[in-house]
Design a protein around this motif. Structure first.
Motif, PDB file in Angstrom:
ATOM      1  N   PHE A  80       0.857  -1.182   0.000  1.00 58.21           N
ATOM      2  CA  PHE A  80       0.000   0.000   0.000  1.00 58.21           C
ATOM      3  C   PHE A  80       0.897   1.238   0.000  1.00 58.21           C
ATOM      4  CE2 PHE A  80      -2.090  -3.561   1.978  1.00 58.21           C
ATOM      5  CZ  PHE A  80      -3.301  -3.602   1.312  1.00 58.21           C
ATOM      6  N   PHE A  81       0.841   2.012  -1.084  1.00 55.09           N
ATOM      7  CA  PHE A  81       1.728   3.150  -1.289  1.00 55.09           C
ATOM      8  C   PHE A  81       1.004   4.472  -1.077  1.00 55.09           C
ATOM      9  CE2 PHE A  81       3.905  -0.114  -3.646  1.00 55.09           C
ATOM     10  CZ  PHE A  81       5.244   0.193  -3.509  1.00 55.09           C
ATOM     11  N   LEU A  82       1.715   5.431  -0.497  1.00 55.23           N
ATOM     12  CA  LEU A  82       1.295   6.826  -0.451  1.00 55.23           C
ATOM     13  C   LEU A  82       2.438   7.624  -1.059  1.00 55.23           C
ATOM     14  CD1 LEU A  82      -0.582   9.141   0.395  1.00 55.23           C
ATOM     15  CD2 LEU A  82       0.633   9.176   2.580  1.00 55.23           C
ATOM     16  N   VAL A  83       2.157   8.325  -2.162  1.00 55.74           N
ATOM     17  CA  VAL A  83       3.170   9.094  -2.884  1.00 55.74           C
ATOM     18  C   VAL A  83       2.805  10.568  -2.800  1.00 55.74           C
ATOM     19  CG1 VAL A  83       4.266   9.502  -5.121  1.00 55.74           C
ATOM     20  CG2 VAL A  83       3.603   7.178  -4.457  1.00 55.74           C
ATOM     21  N   GLU A  84       3.770  11.378  -2.395  1.00 57.96           N
ATOM     22  CA  GLU A  84       3.624  12.836  -2.380  1.00 57.96           C
ATOM     23  C   GLU A  84       4.666  13.419  -3.308  1.00 57.96           C
ATOM     24  OE1 GLU A  84       3.210  14.713   1.495  1.00 57.96           O
ATOM     25  OE2 GLU A  84       2.836  12.725   2.342  1.00 57.96           O
ATOM     26  N   GLN A  85       4.224  14.286  -4.232  1.00 55.36           N
ATOM     27  CA  GLN A  85       5.146  14.861  -5.203  1.00 55.36           C
ATOM     28  C   GLN A  85       4.738  16.278  -5.536  1.00 55.36           C
ATOM     29  OE1 GLN A  85       6.503  12.364  -8.291  1.00 55.36           O
ATOM     30  NE2 GLN A  85       6.904  14.037  -9.713  1.00 55.36           N
ATOM     31  N   ASP A  86       5.764  17.137  -5.729  1.00 53.53           N
ATOM     32  CA  ASP A  86       5.527  18.500  -6.189  1.00 53.53           C
ATOM     33  C   ASP A  86       5.258  18.456  -7.692  1.00 53.53           C
ATOM     34  OD1 ASP A  86       5.995  19.478  -3.646  1.00 53.53           O
ATOM     35  OD2 ASP A  86       8.103  19.913  -4.024  1.00 53.53           O
ATOM     36  N   ILE A  87       4.156  19.079  -8.102  1.00 55.89           N
ATOM     37  CA  ILE A  87       3.758  19.124  -9.504  1.00 55.89           C
ATOM     38  C   ILE A  87       3.715  20.585  -9.944  1.00 55.89           C
ATOM     39  CG2 ILE A  87       1.924  18.599 -11.163  1.00 55.89           C
ATOM     40  CD1 ILE A  87       3.039  16.058 -10.072  1.00 55.89           C
ATOM     41  N   VAL A  88       4.375  20.903 -11.057  1.00 57.76           N
ATOM     42  CA  VAL A  88       4.352  22.259 -11.608  1.00 57.76           C
ATOM     43  C   VAL A  88       3.014  22.484 -12.284  1.00 57.76           C
ATOM     44  CG1 VAL A  88       5.409  23.856 -13.241  1.00 57.76           C
ATOM     45  CG2 VAL A  88       6.852  22.321 -11.892  1.00 57.76           C
ATOM     46  N   ASN A  89       2.287  23.518 -11.831  1.00 58.13           N
ATOM     47  CA  ASN A  89       0.991  23.850 -12.402  1.00 58.13           C
ATOM     48  C   ASN A  89       1.071  25.001 -13.397  1.00 58.13           C
ATOM     49  OD1 ASN A  89      -0.424  21.955 -10.818  1.00 58.13           O
ATOM     50  ND2 ASN A  89      -0.357  23.344  -9.091  1.00 58.13           N
ATOM     51  N   ASP A  90       2.040  25.878 -13.223  1.00 58.13           N
ATOM     52  CA  ASP A  90       2.159  27.064 -14.063  1.00 58.13           C
ATOM     53  C   ASP A  90       3.569  27.626 -13.886  1.00 58.13           C
ATOM     54  OD1 ASP A  90       1.471  29.063 -15.811  1.00 58.13           O
ATOM     55  OD2 ASP A  90      -0.107  29.924 -14.565  1.00 58.13           O
ATOM     56  N   PHE A  91       3.870  28.691 -14.588  1.00 57.97           N
ATOM     57  CA  PHE A  91       5.146  29.372 -14.422  1.00 57.97           C
ATOM     58  C   PHE A  91       4.945  30.852 -14.695  1.00 57.97           C
ATOM     59  CE2 PHE A  91       4.942  28.470 -18.893  1.00 57.97           C
ATOM     60  CZ  PHE A  91       5.525  29.562 -19.501  1.00 57.97           C
ATOM     61  N   GLU A  92       5.889  31.633 -14.243  1.00 56.93           N
ATOM     62  CA  GLU A  92       5.876  33.065 -14.503  1.00 56.93           C
ATOM     63  C   GLU A  92       7.089  33.413 -15.353  1.00 56.93           C
ATOM     64  OE1 GLU A  92       5.775  34.980 -10.691  1.00 56.93           O
ATOM     65  OE2 GLU A  92       3.670  34.495 -10.375  1.00 56.93           O
ATOM     66  N   HIS A  93       6.922  34.436 -16.176  1.00 55.84           N
ATOM     67  CA  HIS A  93       8.022  34.905 -17.010  1.00 55.84           C
ATOM     68  C   HIS A  93       8.020  36.428 -17.032  1.00 55.84           C
ATOM     69  CE1 HIS A  93       4.627  34.981 -19.810  1.00 55.84           C
ATOM     70  NE2 HIS A  93       5.312  35.885 -20.515  1.00 55.84           N
ATOM     71  N   SER A  94       9.149  36.999 -17.419  1.00 57.07           N
ATOM     72  CA  SER A  94       9.249  38.455 -17.555  1.00 57.07           C
ATOM     73  C   SER A  94       9.591  38.788 -18.996  1.00 57.07           C
ATOM     74  CB  SER A  94      10.301  39.013 -16.594  1.00 57.07           C
ATOM     75  OG  SER A  94      11.568  38.487 -16.903  1.00 57.07           O
ATOM     76  N   GLU A  95       9.205  39.967 -19.405  1.00 54.72           N
ATOM     77  CA  GLU A  95       9.473  40.414 -20.761  1.00 54.72           C
ATOM     78  C   GLU A  95       9.491  41.943 -20.792  1.00 54.72           C
ATOM     79  OE1 GLU A  95       6.288  38.873 -23.171  1.00 54.72           O
ATOM     80  OE2 GLU A  95       4.782  39.497 -21.760  1.00 54.72           O
TER      81      GLU A  95
END
Length: 172
Positions: A80-95
């Motif tokens: 029985f596994f419990l996995v926790e992971q950081d998932i990238v949902n979006d990003f910011e950029h400059s211009e």
């Protein structure tokens, strides 16, 4: 892990494995030009994320005494596994003007937690110095597939893997 002898050479056992790692993920995206159609600008960057796995393994264990000092154990069962992971949902950029390039600023991520049921199988070899105290080594494979939700949809991730260990063995 530990086990309890229930009948002749058959035991039931339970084991716990913990795993955690930090990894760097590459981000490669295209953002539209604010003035011109069909002229996307490439944005690249990196994100440092964390992943952890906690697994509980229920095992049927078959004990094979080689002699009075050596014991071989073969085991398997559900995990029985419990996995926790950081998932990238979006990003910011400059211009800035003239907007021909865009620069990665930062990733926006959230920690996600999912569980799954898998399987484990393995073996253990123990050598006892006294009737109750010894040392040994174990090899175990456990695995499951966990479904995580990303902005682009659901993705299947593998959990578990090959584990090798050794240590003190106690008999009661």
């Amino acid at each position: 892990s530990g086990s309890y002898l229930v009948w002749k050479n058959l035991a039931v056992g339970v084991g716990l494995t913990l795993f955690s790692a930090s990894t760097t993920a590459a981000i490669d995206a295209q953002v539209p030009h604010p003035f011109f159609f069909n002229q996307p600008r490439t944005v690249t960057g990196e994100f440092d994320g964390d992943r952890s796995e906690t697994a509980v393994h229920i095992q049927a264990r078959w004990l094979v005494p080689v002699n009075n000092k050596m014991l071989v154990t073969i085991f398997g069962g559900p995990s029985f596994f419990l996995v926790e992971q950081d998932i990238v949902n979006d990003f910011e950029h400059s211009e800035s003007y003239p907007f021909d390039t865009a620069t990665f600023t930062r990733a926006i991520a959230a920690s996600q937690s999912e569980s799954a049921v898998g399987v484990n199988i393995g073996g253990d070899v123990a050598y006892f110095f006294t009737p109750n105290v010894g040392v040994g080594g174990t090899v175990q494979y456990s695995g499951a597939t966990v479904e995580m939700t990303q902005p682009s949809g659901t993705v299947e991730m593998k959990a578990g893997g090959l584990q090798v260990g050794g240590g003190l063995r106690l008999r009661f």
